[in-house]
Design a protein around this motif. Structure first.
Motif, PDB file in Angstrom:
ATOM      1  N   ALA A   1       0.819  -1.218   0.000  1.00 36.03           N
ATOM      2  CA  ALA A   1       0.000   0.000   0.000  1.00 36.03           C
ATOM      3  C   ALA A   1       0.848   1.261   0.000  1.00 36.03           C
ATOM      4  CB  ALA A   1      -0.937  -0.005   1.207  1.00 36.03           C
ATOM      5  N   SER A   2       2.047   1.209   0.573  1.00 34.01           N
ATOM      6  CA  SER A   2       2.887   2.406   0.658  1.00 34.01           C
ATOM      7  C   SER A   2       3.442   2.827  -0.695  1.00 34.01           C
ATOM      8  CB  SER A   2       4.040   2.167   1.641  1.00 34.01           C
ATOM      9  OG  SER A   2       4.931   1.179   1.152  1.00 34.01           O
ATOM     10  N   THR A   3       3.587   1.880  -1.603  1.00 38.99           N
ATOM     11  CA  THR A   3       4.127   2.184  -2.936  1.00 38.99           C
ATOM     12  C   THR A   3       3.095   2.022  -4.046  1.00 38.99           C
ATOM     13  OG1 THR A   3       4.891  -0.092  -3.237  1.00 38.99           O
ATOM     14  CG2 THR A   3       6.442   1.462  -2.236  1.00 38.99           C
ATOM     15  N   GLY A   4       1.980   1.377  -3.731  1.00 33.36           N
ATOM     16  CA  GLY A   4       0.977   1.129  -4.759  1.00 33.36           C
ATOM     17  C   GLY A   4       1.419   0.093  -5.767  1.00 33.36           C
ATOM     18  N   VAL A   5       2.300  -0.818  -5.343  1.00 32.09           N
ATOM     19  CA  VAL A   5       2.835  -1.839  -6.251  1.00 32.09           C
ATOM     20  C   VAL A   5       2.236  -3.205  -5.920  1.00 32.09           C
ATOM     21  CG1 VAL A   5       4.903  -3.082  -6.993  1.00 32.09           C
ATOM     22  CG2 VAL A   5       4.989  -0.603  -6.636  1.00 32.09           C
ATOM     23  N   THR A   6       1.719  -3.855  -6.932  1.00 37.89           N
ATOM     24  CA  THR A   6       1.212  -5.215  -6.812  1.00 37.89           C
ATOM     25  C   THR A   6       2.164  -6.157  -7.524  1.00 37.89           C
ATOM     26  OG1 THR A   6      -1.113  -4.560  -6.668  1.00 37.89           O
ATOM     27  CG2 THR A   6      -0.665  -6.785  -7.443  1.00 37.89           C
ATOM     28  N   ARG A   7       2.498  -7.262  -6.858  1.00 37.33           N
ATOM     29  CA  ARG A   7       3.414  -8.248  -7.438  1.00 37.33           C
ATOM     30  C   ARG A   7       2.696  -9.574  -7.651  1.00 37.33           C
ATOM     31  NH1 ARG A   7       8.647  -6.360  -7.153  1.00 37.33           N
ATOM     32  NH2 ARG A   7       8.821  -4.434  -5.935  1.00 37.33           N
ATOM     33  N   GLY A   8       3.108 -10.249  -8.703  1.00 41.00           N
ATOM     34  CA  GLY A   8       2.521 -11.541  -9.031  1.00 41.00           C
ATOM     35  C   GLY A   8       3.210 -12.133 -10.236  1.00 41.00           C
ATOM     36  N   HIS A   9       2.435 -12.690 -11.164  1.00 37.97           N
ATOM     37  CA  HIS A   9       3.057 -13.267 -12.352  1.00 37.97           C
ATOM     38  C   HIS A   9       2.070 -13.356 -13.509  1.00 37.97           C
ATOM     39  CE1 HIS A   9       1.214 -16.921 -10.499  1.00 37.97           C
ATOM     40  NE2 HIS A   9       1.009 -17.264 -11.752  1.00 37.97           N
ATOM     41  N   LEU A  10       2.617 -13.449 -14.700  1.00 41.08           N
ATOM     42  CA  LEU A  10       1.840 -13.841 -15.875  1.00 41.08           C
ATOM     43  C   LEU A  10       1.871 -15.354 -15.928  1.00 41.08           C
ATOM     44  CD1 LEU A  10       2.975 -11.385 -18.715  1.00 41.08           C
ATOM     45  CD2 LEU A  10       0.755 -11.439 -17.566  1.00 41.08           C
ATOM     46  N   GLY A  11       0.692 -15.963 -15.986  1.00 38.64           N
ATOM     47  CA  GLY A  11       0.618 -17.413 -16.024  1.00 38.64           C
ATOM     48  C   GLY A  11       0.100 -17.917 -17.361  1.00 38.64           C
ATOM     49  N   ASP A  12       0.244 -19.224 -17.579  1.00 41.96           N
ATOM     50  CA  ASP A  12      -0.205 -19.872 -18.819  1.00 41.96           C
ATOM     51  C   ASP A  12       0.493 -19.297 -20.047  1.00 41.96           C
ATOM     52  OD1 ASP A  12      -2.091 -21.426 -17.351  1.00 41.96           O
ATOM     53  OD2 ASP A  12      -3.502 -19.751 -17.411  1.00 41.96           O
ATOM     54  N   VAL A  13       1.712 -18.786 -19.861  1.00 37.82           N
ATOM     55  CA  VAL A  13       2.456 -18.220 -20.992  1.00 37.82           C
ATOM     56  C   VAL A  13       2.869 -19.353 -21.927  1.00 37.82           C
ATOM     57  CG1 VAL A  13       4.498 -16.920 -21.693  1.00 37.82           C
ATOM     58  CG2 VAL A  13       3.278 -16.317 -19.581  1.00 37.82           C
ATOM     59  N   ASP A  14       2.605 -19.158 -23.199  1.00 38.18           N
ATOM     60  CA  ASP A  14       2.848 -20.202 -24.197  1.00 38.18           C
ATOM     61  C   ASP A  14       3.138 -19.498 -25.520  1.00 38.18           C
ATOM     62  OD1 ASP A  14       2.766 -22.313 -26.018  1.00 38.18           O
ATOM     63  OD2 ASP A  14       0.896 -23.153 -25.238  1.00 38.18           O
ATOM     64  N   THR A  15       4.307 -19.722 -26.083  1.00 36.92           N
ATOM     65  CA  THR A  15       4.617 -19.093 -27.366  1.00 36.92           C
ATOM     66  C   THR A  15       5.543 -19.962 -28.201  1.00 36.92           C
ATOM     67  OG1 THR A  15       5.380 -17.038 -28.425  1.00 36.92           O
ATOM     68  CG2 THR A  15       6.612 -17.793 -26.506  1.00 36.92           C
ATOM     69  N   ARG A  16       5.354 -19.884 -29.496  1.00 33.82           N
ATOM     70  CA  ARG A  16       6.226 -20.576 -30.443  1.00 33.82           C
ATOM     71  C   ARG A  16       7.199 -19.562 -31.027  1.00 33.82           C
ATOM     72  NH1 ARG A  16       2.772 -21.722 -33.884  1.00 33.82           N
ATOM     73  NH2 ARG A  16       3.388 -20.432 -35.653  1.00 33.82           N
ATOM     74  N   VAL A  17       8.456 -19.935 -31.115  1.00 38.17           N
ATOM     75  CA  VAL A  17       9.501 -19.042 -31.611  1.00 38.17           C
ATOM     76  C   VAL A  17      10.103 -19.658 -32.874  1.00 38.17           C
ATOM     77  CG1 VAL A  17      11.628 -17.810 -31.060  1.00 38.17           C
ATOM     78  CG2 VAL A  17       9.998 -18.362 -29.234  1.00 38.17           C
ATOM     79  N   THR A  18      10.216 -18.849 -33.919  1.00 40.35           N
ATOM     80  CA  THR A  18      10.803 -19.311 -35.175  1.00 40.35           C
ATOM     81  C   THR A  18      12.040 -18.491 -35.474  1.00 40.35           C
ATOM     82  OG1 THR A  18       8.631 -19.940 -36.039  1.00 40.35           O
ATOM     83  CG2 THR A  18      10.412 -19.676 -37.636  1.00 40.35           C
ATOM     84  N   TRP A  19      13.116 -19.202 -35.785  1.00 41.19           N
ATOM     85  CA  TRP A  19      14.405 -18.573 -36.069  1.00 41.19           C
ATOM     86  C   TRP A  19      15.050 -19.371 -37.202  1.00 41.19           C
ATOM     87  CZ3 TRP A  19      19.075 -20.235 -32.767  1.00 41.19           C
ATOM     88  CH2 TRP A  19      20.238 -19.618 -33.226  1.00 41.19           C
ATOM     89  N   GLY A  20      14.832 -18.907 -38.439  1.00 46.44           N
ATOM     90  CA  GLY A  20      15.288 -19.676 -39.587  1.00 46.44           C
ATOM     91  C   GLY A  20      14.550 -21.007 -39.638  1.00 46.44           C
ATOM     92  N   ALA A  21      15.297 -22.097 -39.732  1.00 48.45           N
ATOM     93  CA  ALA A  21      14.697 -23.431 -39.746  1.00 48.45           C
ATOM     94  C   ALA A  21      14.392 -23.945 -38.343  1.00 48.45           C
ATOM     95  CB  ALA A  21      15.636 -24.416 -40.453  1.00 48.45           C
ATOM     96  N   CYS A  22      14.898 -23.254 -37.340  1.00 49.51           N
ATOM     97  CA  CYS A  22      14.693 -23.662 -35.943  1.00 49.51           C
ATOM     98  C   CYS A  22      13.338 -23.158 -35.442  1.00 49.51           C
ATOM     99  CB  CYS A  22      15.824 -23.113 -35.081  1.00 49.51           C
ATOM    100  SG  CYS A  22      15.536 -23.219 -33.296  1.00 49.51           S
ATOM    101  N   VAL A  23      12.559 -24.081 -34.898  1.00 47.09           N
ATOM    102  CA  VAL A  23      11.265 -23.732 -34.305  1.00 47.09           C
ATOM    103  C   VAL A  23      11.194 -24.384 -32.933  1.00 47.09           C
ATOM    104  CG1 VAL A  23       8.759 -23.839 -34.510  1.00 47.09           C
ATOM    105  CG2 VAL A  23      10.164 -23.640 -36.571  1.00 47.09           C
ATOM    106  N   PHE A  24      10.885 -23.585 -31.907  1.00 45.15           N
ATOM    107  CA  PHE A  24      10.747 -24.167 -30.580  1.00 45.15           C
ATOM    108  C   PHE A  24       9.592 -23.519 -29.832  1.00 45.15           C
ATOM    109  CE2 PHE A  24      13.802 -20.721 -30.175  1.00 45.15           C
ATOM    110  CZ  PHE A  24      13.464 -20.074 -29.003  1.00 45.15           C
ATOM    111  N   ARG A  25       9.139 -24.203 -28.785  1.00 42.70           N
ATOM    112  CA  ARG A  25       7.995 -23.739 -28.014  1.00 42.70           C
ATOM    113  C   ARG A  25       8.376 -23.616 -26.554  1.00 42.70           C
ATOM    114  NH1 ARG A  25       1.957 -26.318 -28.657  1.00 42.70           N
ATOM    115  NH2 ARG A  25       0.801 -24.669 -27.565  1.00 42.70           N
ATOM    116  N   VAL A  26       7.942 -22.508 -25.916  1.00 43.47           N
ATOM    117  CA  VAL A  26       8.208 -22.309 -24.491  1.00 43.47           C
ATOM    118  C   VAL A  26       6.893 -22.153 -23.746  1.00 43.47           C
ATOM    119  CG1 VAL A  26      10.485 -21.291 -24.830  1.00 43.47           C
ATOM    120  CG2 VAL A  26       8.479 -19.806 -24.764  1.00 43.47           C
ATOM    121  N   ARG A  27       6.898 -22.628 -22.496  1.00 41.46           N
ATOM    122  CA  ARG A  27       5.722 -22.489 -21.632  1.00 41.46           C
ATOM    123  C   ARG A  27       6.185 -22.169 -20.217  1.00 41.46           C
ATOM    124  NH1 ARG A  27       2.207 -27.849 -23.355  1.00 41.46           N
ATOM    125  NH2 ARG A  27       1.264 -27.000 -25.254  1.00 41.46           N
ATOM    126  N   GLY A  28       5.282 -21.533 -19.435  1.00 45.63           N
ATOM    127  CA  GLY A  28       5.616 -21.270 -18.041  1.00 45.63           C
ATOM    128  C   GLY A  28       5.034 -19.977 -17.543  1.00 45.63           C
TER     129      GLY A  28
END
Length: 216
Positions: A125-152
């Motif tokens: 309350a003294s700073t007005g800051v709320t802490r937590g996390h982004l959940g269910d993060v899921d993304t596919r990354v493409t880099w040339g012929a390399c394709v990978f998926r991250v979650r967390g």
């Protein structure tokens, strides 16, 4: 064709220093009532500085990626409980048309699978800051012929006074769960660390939403 990986410890270290969050004292009692103003509310956000993504193979050894433009949209709402889901990210863009995310080894494209959740755990309350996390993060990354998926998950902090949502990724939060044609560049189990600041506004306005936690 495989490309060599060079150490990016210096760049990654500088990025971490720029975006690292100072540790704040926890509330005397965990918040169980989360009041969003206004609620519910649609929000949109753009990055206030470069988004830095690090594909971390081992400590201080990885591929640093910079996105000069990034944005997302979603919604916030009041909630109860701890942890509590106070919002969702319905679309997320790393990079933009004409401004792709780049690294020393070339451009990378990200294809997030949404929605993600915005989860609140602690409010100062003294700073007005709320802490937590982004959940269910899921993304596919493409880099040339390399394709990978991250979650967390990605740790976050939200500041009511400025509407700033800080993403402070850490090792092990997001990990590679599958890959094709990546070899040692993005092995399964490697961490993907996202560090960035976004400025949130009520969609179509200059209004900054607020998130307040309390323990009645």
């Amino acid at each position: 064709m495989k490309k060599p990986i060079r150490k990016c410890g210096t760049a990654a270290g500088a990025a971490a220093a720029a975006f690292v969050l100072a540790t704040a004292p926890a509330s005397a009692a965990p918040s169980t009532v989360w009041t969003v103003g206004p609620s519910p509310v649609g929000v949109s956000a753009t990055n206030s500085a470069n988004v830095v993504v690090l594909i971390e193979l081992v400590k201080d050894n990885g591929i640093a990626v910079t996105c000069s433009r990034s944005s997302f949209s979603g919604g916030l709402r009041s909630a109860t409980g701890n942890p509590a889901t106070v919002g969702t990210v319905d679309s997320f863009a790393f990079g933009a048309s004409g401004a792709p995310c780049s690294s020393v080894l070339g451009t990378m494209s990200f294809a997030p699978t949404t929605p993600w959740t915005l989860v609140a755990r602690d409010h100062d309350a003294s700073t007005g800051v709320t802490r937590g996390h982004l959940g269910d993060v899921d993304t596919r990354v493409t880099w040339g012929a390399c394709v990978f998926r991250v979650r967390g998950t990605i740790p976050v902090a939200y500041t009511n006074a400025t509407g700033r949502l800080t993403l402070a990724g850490t090792t092990g939060g997001l990990t590679v769960v599958s890959q094709t044609n990546c070899g040692a560049s993005a092995p399964v189990g490697a961490s993907l660390i996202v560090k960035a600041d976004y400025l949130l506004k009520k969609t179509g306005t200059a209004t900054v939403p607020t998130i307040v936690g309390s323990h009645p």
